[in-house]
Design an enzyme around this catalytic site. Sequence first.
Site, short mmCIF file in Angstrom:
data_model
loop_
_atom_site.label_atom_id
_atom_site.label_comp_id
_atom_site.label_asym_id
_atom_site.label_seq_id
_atom_site.Cartn_x
_atom_site.Cartn_y
_atom_site.Cartn_z
CE LYS A 195 -3.88 5.73 3.14
NZ LYS A 195 -4.26 7.07 2.68
CE LYS A 248 -7.63 4.18 3.55
NZ LYS A 248 -7.30 5.47 3.02
C1 PBG Z 1 -5.51 9.51 0.68
C2 PBG Z 1 -6.57 8.49 0.92
C3 PBG Z 1 -6.75 7.29 0.22
C4 PBG Z 1 -7.86 6.68 0.79
C5 PBG Z 1 -8.33 7.50 1.80
N1 PBG Z 1 -7.49 8.61 1.88
C6 PBG Z 1 -6.06 6.77 -0.96
C7 PBG Z 1 -4.64 6.41 -0.96
O1 PBG Z 1 -3.95 6.38 0.07
O2 PBG Z 1 -4.19 6.16 -2.07
C8 PBG Z 1 -8.42 5.36 0.35
C9 PBG Z 1 -9.83 5.09 0.74
C10 PBG Z 1 -10.45 3.95 0.06
O3 PBG Z 1 -9.82 3.19 -0.71
O4 PBG Z 1 -11.65 3.78 0.26
N2 PBG Z 1 -6.06 10.80 0.65
#
Ligand code: PBG
Length: 324
Positions: A195, A248
């Site tokens: 991520k 991601k």
């Molecule tokens: C954190 C989380 C995020 C997303 C999914 N889980 C946000 C972040 O890391 O700030 C982002 C998902 C998206 O942008 O569609 N709980």
Amino acid sequence: MAFPLHRSRRLRQNANILRLVRETRLSADDFIDPMFVCEGSGVRQEISAMPGVHRCSIDQVVRDVKESHRLGIPAVLLFGIPDKKDAVGSEAYNPDGIVQRAVREIKSAVPEMLVCTDVCIDEYTDHGHCGVVKDGRIVNDPTLELLSRMARTHADAGADVVAPSDMMDGRVGAIRKTLDEAGHENTIILSYAAKFASAFYGPFREAADSSPKFGDRRSYQMDPANRNESLKEVWQDIEEGADMVMVKPALPYLDIIRSVRDNVTVPVAAYHVSGEYAMVHAAARNGWVDGEAAMMESLLSIKRAGAHMILTYFAREAAKILNR
Ligand code: PBG
């Protein structure tokens, strides 16, 4: 493959030959449908940067899950938007928290639906970070305990899949151990393994009200510049017990999806995130791209890059087109 012996256009002459030689096919089977669940009843509030995506109370989420199920989508992913936030995200692991109640209601209304839950405390902390904060820093090990408790309450409520998205080190192992000790040895872990600290999460943070109140997430999410490191993260999560791994965001990271797919044997998920969704809508609203075509091409490309499954806010819209 010299011309004129070979003419690639022979295989592009009509729809039938194109269908026969097509290498990648999308279907509703590929999608995980993300949903935002909040308190109240009858609540269905559109997220301004994500047309067609809503923050919904449990009754409305159940409605959406039923629609998803009718469209042949195998799984949903739940994000909770609690009424109360505090420094340690207590609502995240409240057995009667918003997600825990939503899971129970969904499982009783649509038992066949695979229910995944996002495991991360950022939506539940007043500082908006994904870990416990001490002296202005996000501390790793004390966070593991909270994530494990959170995952356990989700599994207790009936979640089929827990998906840790926090990027703390060691969380997959900690969660696996806690789940096993609680008798949840069949609960699946989908780890947000690679991520990245991305600008494309902007609309999500509005939706979940989870922007960090100080600093940013670069001390725990990955540097977008790093490909080798993504394999290290993925391998480490698999060693700790991740059943499936995620990359991601998706489109700016297609090379990462491909390298993960080529280097691991577990299923690979890709998260087509909020900013990617918002961009397609924004351009389509301006008449700059054909929104439907851009949506389908984006999803197809993510699958072609190597994703076995795609988390996308387009899930239902795309499934409707694929089912036509
Ligand atoms: C954190 C989380 C995020 C997303 C999914 N889980 C946000 C972040 O890391 O700030 C982002 C998902 C998206 O942008 O569609 N709980």
